[in-house]
Design a protein around this motif. Structure first.
Motif, PDB file in Angstrom:
ATOM      1  N   GLY A  95      49.162  29.985  48.899  1.00  0.00           N
ATOM      2  CA  GLY A  95      48.612  28.984  47.986  1.00  0.00           C
ATOM      3  C   GLY A  95      47.615  29.673  47.083  1.00  0.00           C
ATOM      4  N   LEU A  96      47.634  29.354  45.793  1.00  0.00           N
ATOM      5  CA  LEU A  96      46.785  30.043  44.834  1.00  0.00           C
ATOM      6  C   LEU A  96      45.577  29.190  44.447  1.00  0.00           C
ATOM      7  N   PHE A  97      44.378  29.663  44.776  1.00  0.00           N
ATOM      8  CA  PHE A  97      43.118  29.026  44.410  1.00  0.00           C
ATOM      9  C   PHE A  97      42.404  29.942  43.428  1.00  0.00           C
ATOM     10  N   CYS A  98      41.796  29.368  42.413  1.00  0.00           N
ATOM     11  CA  CYS A  98      41.069  30.155  41.414  1.00  0.00           C
ATOM     12  C   CYS A  98      39.698  29.534  41.173  1.00  0.00           C
ATOM     13  N   SER A  99      38.715  30.374  40.888  1.00  0.00           N
ATOM     14  CA  SER A  99      37.365  29.882  40.609  1.00  0.00           C
ATOM     15  C   SER A  99      37.277  29.261  39.225  1.00  0.00           C
ATOM     16  N   LYS A 100      38.011  29.812  38.267  1.00  0.00           N
ATOM     17  CA  LYS A 100      37.950  29.321  36.894  1.00  0.00           C
ATOM     18  C   LYS A 100      39.268  28.670  36.500  1.00  0.00           C
ATOM     19  N   GLU A 101      39.189  27.601  35.730  1.00  0.00           N
ATOM     20  CA  GLU A 101      40.392  26.900  35.290  1.00  0.00           C
ATOM     21  C   GLU A 101      41.270  27.809  34.430  1.00  0.00           C
ATOM     22  N   ASP A 102      40.668  28.623  33.574  1.00  0.00           N
ATOM     23  CA  ASP A 102      41.452  29.541  32.732  1.00  0.00           C
ATOM     24  C   ASP A 102      42.280  30.499  33.579  1.00  0.00           C
ATOM     25  N   ASP A 103      41.691  31.003  34.653  1.00  0.00           N
ATOM     26  CA  ASP A 103      42.422  31.908  35.548  1.00  0.00           C
ATOM     27  C   ASP A 103      43.577  31.173  36.227  1.00  0.00           C
ATOM     28  N   ALA A 104      43.331  29.936  36.623  1.00  0.00           N
ATOM     29  CA  ALA A 104      44.391  29.143  37.271  1.00  0.00           C
ATOM     30  C   ALA A 104      45.529  28.879  36.295  1.00  0.00           C
ATOM     31  N   GLN A 105      45.192  28.560  35.045  1.00  0.00           N
ATOM     32  CA  GLN A 105      46.235  28.327  34.035  1.00  0.00           C
ATOM     33  C   GLN A 105      47.045  29.599  33.795  1.00  0.00           C
ATOM     34  N   ALA A 106      46.384  30.748  33.791  1.00  0.00           N
ATOM     35  CA  ALA A 106      47.079  32.031  33.617  1.00  0.00           C
ATOM     36  C   ALA A 106      48.027  32.292  34.792  1.00  0.00           C
ATOM     37  N   GLN A 107      47.571  31.985  36.013  1.00  0.00           N
ATOM     38  CA  GLN A 107      48.440  32.157  37.182  1.00  0.00           C
ATOM     39  C   GLN A 107      49.648  31.232  37.108  1.00  0.00           C
ATOM     40  N   LEU A 108      49.427  30.015  36.641  1.00  0.00           N
ATOM     41  CA  LEU A 108      50.530  29.062  36.520  1.00  0.00           C
ATOM     42  C   LEU A 108      51.555  29.566  35.507  1.00  0.00           C
TER      43      LEU A 108
END
Length: 98
Positions: free
Chosen positions: A24-37
């Motif tokens: 499961g992928l958790f990210c501290s920053k929304e921008d990082d999460a969007q990049a992972q997506l």
């Protein structure tokens, strides 16, 4: 904290190519999460059908909510560092993630 989710708001799990284990992928920053997506979409375009980034504090799965609790030794260390830097040593804003 942000997590990648399927349209049903269940954790989007990525299978390891060599281990076969799910991640499961958790990210501290929304921008990082969007990049992972976006990376997930590149690997598997079928995921584009509604998969999204969800703030953890809004995520509820089958009536369960999630709370991130930092390790106490890390909190104490953070407070010591803040005190040495001249900041208030009795608290800090937000959720500490170390």
């Amino acid at each position: 904290m942000y997590v990648l989710c399927y349209p049903s708001e269940e954790f989007l799990l990525v299978a390891g190519a060599f281990t076969g284990k799910s991640l499961g992928l958790f990210c501290s920053k929304e921008d990082d999460a969007q990049a992972q997506l976006r990376k997930v979409f590149t690997v598997d375009p079928r995921m584009r059908g509604g998969s999204k980034v969800v703030p953890v504090f809004q995520l509820k799965v089958n009536g369960m909510a999630f709370r991130l609790i930092p390790e106490q030794s890390q909190v104490k260390n953070n407070l010591r560092v803040r005190e040495k830097s001249g900041s208030a040593a009795n608290s800090f804003p937000g959720v500490p993630v170390f």
